[in-house]
Design an enzyme around this catalytic site. Structure first.
Site, short mmCIF file in Angstrom:
data_model
loop_
_atom_site.label_atom_id
_atom_site.label_comp_id
_atom_site.label_asym_id
_atom_site.label_seq_id
_atom_site.Cartn_x
_atom_site.Cartn_y
_atom_site.Cartn_z
N ARG A 39 0.83 -1.22 0.00
CA ARG A 39 0.00 0.00 0.00
C ARG A 39 0.86 1.26 0.00
NH1 ARG A 39 -5.34 -1.06 3.63
NH2 ARG A 39 -6.12 -2.84 2.47
N ASP A 151 -15.68 9.87 8.31
CA ASP A 151 -14.63 8.86 8.16
C ASP A 151 -13.30 9.60 8.26
OD1 ASP A 151 -14.77 5.77 6.85
OD2 ASP A 151 -12.82 6.76 6.72
#
Ligand SMILES: C[S@@+](CC[C@H](N)C(=O)[O-])C[C@H]1O[C@@H](n2cnc3c(N)ncnc32)[C@H](O)[C@@H]1O
Length: 282
Positions: A39, A151
């Site tokens: 990632r 979020d």
């Protein structure tokens, strides 16, 4: 320019493990080393850096406005979600919470409903909440109903705010509701749907990091959905977040956690009702 990425060293992994934990609460165990390396690799390529240590130093010393820190956070979050995931929580709103609010309104209570979806990811969950609200007939126009969706990940929040989804994602919603609440895309948007205004107008999106000590929220909520995010936190962080969330419930309000988050302790001062639903005393 192309170059092969080195694998992340033990020291580099530990440095990021610690940084990610302090910034997001996400506790990465050693089995996540490959995942983290792949990632973050995207960010090394984007910035043309040679190794993870260089990237770590970049975030610490060359990221004055925090843009890269946010990019890193966006890369490491896991955003799996679905429409009407764990449907019993939505049924609970329609059969328990909403009728109770309507009953109170009949005896002078406010015609107002506030719901918070505190790890809203790509938006499937807050739009499922919006459909649940729209399907509850007594909430006609004069009711003040708002859903806050938040979020930590700014990419998923931006997508959620657009309200655009792949048609396949709508499978749990069914054809009837799809036609009622979503417009089908054409041309470049073939295969996509967009939530109609009647859902979008119920929603407000805001970035919020659940592990911060102070949240920029002044409202109290009838229900808070904070589902499938605690699994990324260790026990002390879970406690801190749950106890913080509970302070944002109205008396009698409900906290919904995810099914995999059958926490080992009863967060005071709420009572467990089963199915990872907790209620604050009236
Ligand atoms: C697996 S998704 C769950 C989505 C949705 N609640 C559901 O149950 O379908 C977890 C979400 O938690 C968010 N998240 C992780 N750490 C967070 C934090 N510290 N504060 C706020 N959100 C966080 C991630 O960005 C991700 O979108």
């Amino acid at each position: 320019m192309s170059f092969a990425l080195q694998t992340i060293s033990e020291d580099e992994f530990q440095a990021f493990q610690h940084l990610i934990y302090t910034e997001t609460g996400i506790a990465l165990n050693d089995s996540k080393r490959c995942l983290l390396s792949s990632r973050l690799g995207k960010r090394l390529r984007a910035l043309q850096l040679n190794d993870y240590l260089e990237y770590y130093e970049y975030i610490l010393r060359r990221d004055a406005d925090g843009t890269e820190m946010q990019e890193m956070i966006n890369c490491i979050t896991t955003n799996k979600t679905d429409f009407l995931r764990e449907p019993h929580h939505f049924e609970f709103l329609s059969t328990r919470l909403f009728p109770a609010i309507v009953r109170k309104a009949a005896t002078g209570g406010p015609r107002k409903v506030r719901i918070w979806c505190a790890a809203s990811s790509h938006g499937h969950e807050p739009y499922s909440l919006a459909m649940t609200v729209r399907e509850f007939a007594p909430f006609e126009a004069s009711w003040d109903v708002r859903i806050l969706a938040s979020d930590i990940d700014t990419n998923v929040l931006a997508r959620a705010e657009e309200g655009v989804f792949d048609v396949e994602d709508l499978a749990p919603v069914g054809d009837l509701r799809m036609r009622r609440y979503f417009d089908r895309g054409t041309g470049a948007f073939a295969g996509k749907v967009r939530a109609k205004r009647r859902l979008r107008e119920l929603l407000t999106f805001r970035q919020l990091n659940l592990i911060e000590d102070v949240w920029p929220i002044h409202a109290k909520f009838d229900a808070i959905f904070c589902r499938n995010v605690m699994i990324y936190f260790d026990l002390p962080t879970q406690r801190k977040v749950v106890e913080h969330l509970v302070r944002y419930l109205k008396p009698g309000g409900f906290l919904m956690l995810g099914h995999s988050e059958s926490i080992q302790w009863t967060p005071s001062p709420v009572q467990p009702l089963g199915n990872t639903i907790f209620q604050l005393a009236e």
